[in-house]
Design an enzyme around this catalytic site. Structure first.
Site, PDB file in Angstrom:
ATOM      1  N   PRO A  89       0.799  -1.223   0.000  1.00 35.89           N
ATOM      2  CG  PRO A  89       0.053  -0.952   2.191  1.00 35.89           C
ATOM      3  CD  PRO A  89       0.694  -1.949   1.269  1.00 35.89           C
ATOM      4  CG  ASN A  90      -0.143   4.218   1.536  1.00 34.24           C
ATOM      5  OD1 ASN A  90      -1.151   4.758   1.102  1.00 34.24           O
ATOM      6  ND2 ASN A  90      -0.112   3.609   2.709  1.00 34.24           N
TER       7      ASN A  90
ATOM      8  NE  ARG B 283       4.258   6.721   1.558  1.00 32.83           N
ATOM      9  CZ  ARG B 283       4.404   5.466   1.882  1.00 32.83           C
ATOM     10  NH1 ARG B 283       4.564   4.542   0.950  1.00 32.83           N
ATOM     11  NH2 ARG B 283       4.388   5.094   3.138  1.00 32.83           N
TER      12      ARG B 283
ATOM     13  CE1 TYR C 102       9.396   5.242   2.368  1.00 38.59           C
ATOM     14  CE2 TYR C 102       7.704   6.935   2.288  1.00 38.59           C
ATOM     15  CZ  TYR C 102       8.274   5.841   2.905  1.00 38.59           C
ATOM     16  OH  TYR C 102       7.724   5.342   4.060  1.00 38.59           O
TER      17      TYR C 102
ATOM     18  CG  ASN D 172       8.737  -1.843  -0.427  1.00 38.52           C
ATOM     19  OD1 ASN D 172       8.183  -1.906   0.676  1.00 38.52           O
ATOM     20  ND2 ASN D 172       9.328  -0.737  -0.865  1.00 38.52           N
TER      21      ASN D 172
ATOM     22  CB  ALA E 283       2.416   0.266   6.392  1.00 41.01           C
TER      23      ALA E 283
ATOM     24  CG  HIS F 287       6.440  -1.956   9.598  1.00 42.80           C
ATOM     25  ND1 HIS F 287       7.799  -2.160   9.488  1.00 42.80           N
ATOM     26  CD2 HIS F 287       6.145  -0.909   8.773  1.00 42.80           C
ATOM     27  CE1 HIS F 287       8.310  -1.267   8.647  1.00 42.80           C
ATOM     28  NE2 HIS F 287       7.324  -0.497   8.201  1.00 42.80           N
TER      29      HIS F 287
ATOM     30  CG  ASP G 251       1.487 -17.181   8.650  1.00 40.18           C
ATOM     31  OD1 ASP G 251       2.636 -17.050   9.122  1.00 40.18           O
ATOM     32  OD2 ASP G 251       0.466 -17.309   9.350  1.00 40.18           O
TER      33      ASP G 251
ATOM     34  CD  GLU H  30      11.458  -7.293   4.436  1.00 48.12           C
ATOM     35  OE1 GLU H  30      12.060  -8.238   5.007  1.00 48.12           O
ATOM     36  OE2 GLU H  30      10.724  -6.493   5.039  1.00 48.12           O
TER      37      GLU H  30
ATOM     38  CG  HIS I 128      11.693  -2.072   3.558  1.00 45.35           C
ATOM     39  ND1 HIS I 128      10.326  -1.939   3.545  1.00 45.35           N
ATOM     40  CD2 HIS I 128      11.961  -3.279   4.099  1.00 45.35           C
ATOM     41  CE1 HIS I 128       9.780  -3.019   4.084  1.00 45.35           C
ATOM     42  NE2 HIS I 128      10.755  -3.855   4.421  1.00 45.35           N
TER      43      HIS I 128
ATOM     44  CB  SER J 293      13.079   4.541   4.021  1.00 42.63           C
ATOM     45  OG  SER J 293      12.117   3.646   4.554  1.00 42.63           O
TER      46      SER J 293
ATOM     47  NE  ARG K 215      10.994   6.243   7.616  1.00 42.56           N
ATOM     48  CZ  ARG K 215       9.977   6.108   6.780  1.00 42.56           C
ATOM     49  NH1 ARG K 215      10.005   5.115   5.883  1.00 42.56           N
ATOM     50  NH2 ARG K 215       8.948   6.933   6.817  1.00 42.56           N
TER      51      ARG K 215
ATOM     52  NE  ARG L 257       7.780   4.740   9.129  1.00 45.25           N
ATOM     53  CZ  ARG L 257       6.664   4.817   8.391  1.00 45.25           C
ATOM     54  NH1 ARG L 257       6.329   3.833   7.583  1.00 45.25           N
ATOM     55  NH2 ARG L 257       5.888   5.879   8.446  1.00 45.25           N
TER      56      ARG L 257
HETATM   57  C1  DQA Z   1       8.703   1.275   3.019  1.00 49.62           C
HETATM   58  C2  DQA Z   1       8.862   1.525   4.521  1.00 49.62           C
HETATM   59  C3  DQA Z   1       7.554   1.330   5.254  1.00 49.62           C
HETATM   60  O1  DQA Z   1       7.728   1.606   6.637  1.00 49.62           O
HETATM   61  C4  DQA Z   1       6.495   2.271   4.708  1.00 49.62           C
HETATM   62  O2  DQA Z   1       5.259   2.035   5.349  1.00 49.62           O
HETATM   63  C5  DQA Z   1       6.374   2.187   3.228  1.00 49.62           C
HETATM   64  C6  DQA Z   1       7.590   2.142   2.435  1.00 49.62           C
HETATM   65  C7  DQA Z   1      10.005   1.576   2.261  1.00 49.62           C
HETATM   66  O3  DQA Z   1      10.103   1.166   1.107  1.00 49.62           O
HETATM   67  O4  DQA Z   1      10.893   2.242   2.783  1.00 49.62           O
HETATM   68  O5  DQA Z   1       5.282   2.236   2.683  1.00 49.62           O
HETATM   69  O6  DQA Z   1       8.389  -0.104   2.801  1.00 49.62           O
END
Ligand code: DQA
Length: 149
Positions: A10-11, A18, A23, A75, A78, A81, A88, A99, A101, A103, A108, A112
């Site tokens: 998401p996001n 953003r 990011y 990725n 959120a 976390h 699972d 995985e 990320h 950031s 942070r 996170r």
């Molecule tokens: C993220 C880090 C997460 O904490 C955050 O909620 C994201 C982006 C990252 O790519 O740094 O949506 O996964």
């Protein structure tokens, strides 16, 4: 030819506008293009899904068990976390899992600092922004090819 599945939660659809401090300014399309270019340079194919819906991500991970996916790069935003459902689902997949990320989540807010996904992935790449994606492709292909680095 290896089939790489790149998954975003998401996001991440909002990348580019953003929180550029965390990011960067690359859009999601830029991120996917960087990963795809790295995959294609190695003769691999990359498929991408971004979703705002947790169940859709879980189902896509299930499908990856039987659809010829060789490597997953994830990725989960959120969800990383706290989503035991995604954890699972990933655990069921026996292929290489990386995985990513953008950031450095460990530097942070405390919520996170932990990813519940890391333990069921082969490894994680944090904090390199868009550059983390070609690194993730490389790491996934090395695992797939049995190359030790
Ligand atoms: C993220 C880090 C997460 O904490 C955050 O909620 C994201 C982006 C990252 O790519 O740094 O949506 O996964």
């Amino acid at each position: 030819m290896a089939n790489i599945l790149l998954l975003h939660g998401p996001n991440l659809s909002q990348l580019g506008s953003r929180d550029p401090e965390q990011y960067g300014t690359a859009t999601l399309d830029d991120v996917v293009a960087a990963a795809r270019a790295a995959a294609e340079a190695e003769g691999a194919e990359l498929t991408h899904l971004q979703t705002e819906h947790e169940g859709e991500l879980v189902s896509r991970i299930h499908d990856a068990r039987t659809d010829g996916t060789d490597i997953v790069i994830v990725n989960a935003g959120a969800w990383s976390h706290y989503s035991y459902a995604i954890r699972d689902a990933l655990e069921l997949l026996t292929i290489p899992k990386v995985e990513v990320h953008l950031s450095n989540i460990t530097a942070r807010e405390p919520f996170r600092h932990t990813s519940v996904l890391t333990a069921v992935c082969d490894g994680a790449i944090l904090g390199f922004g868009i550059d983390g994606y070609p690194l993730a492709v490389r790491a996934g292909l090395n695992l797939h090819d049995g190359v030790s680095t």
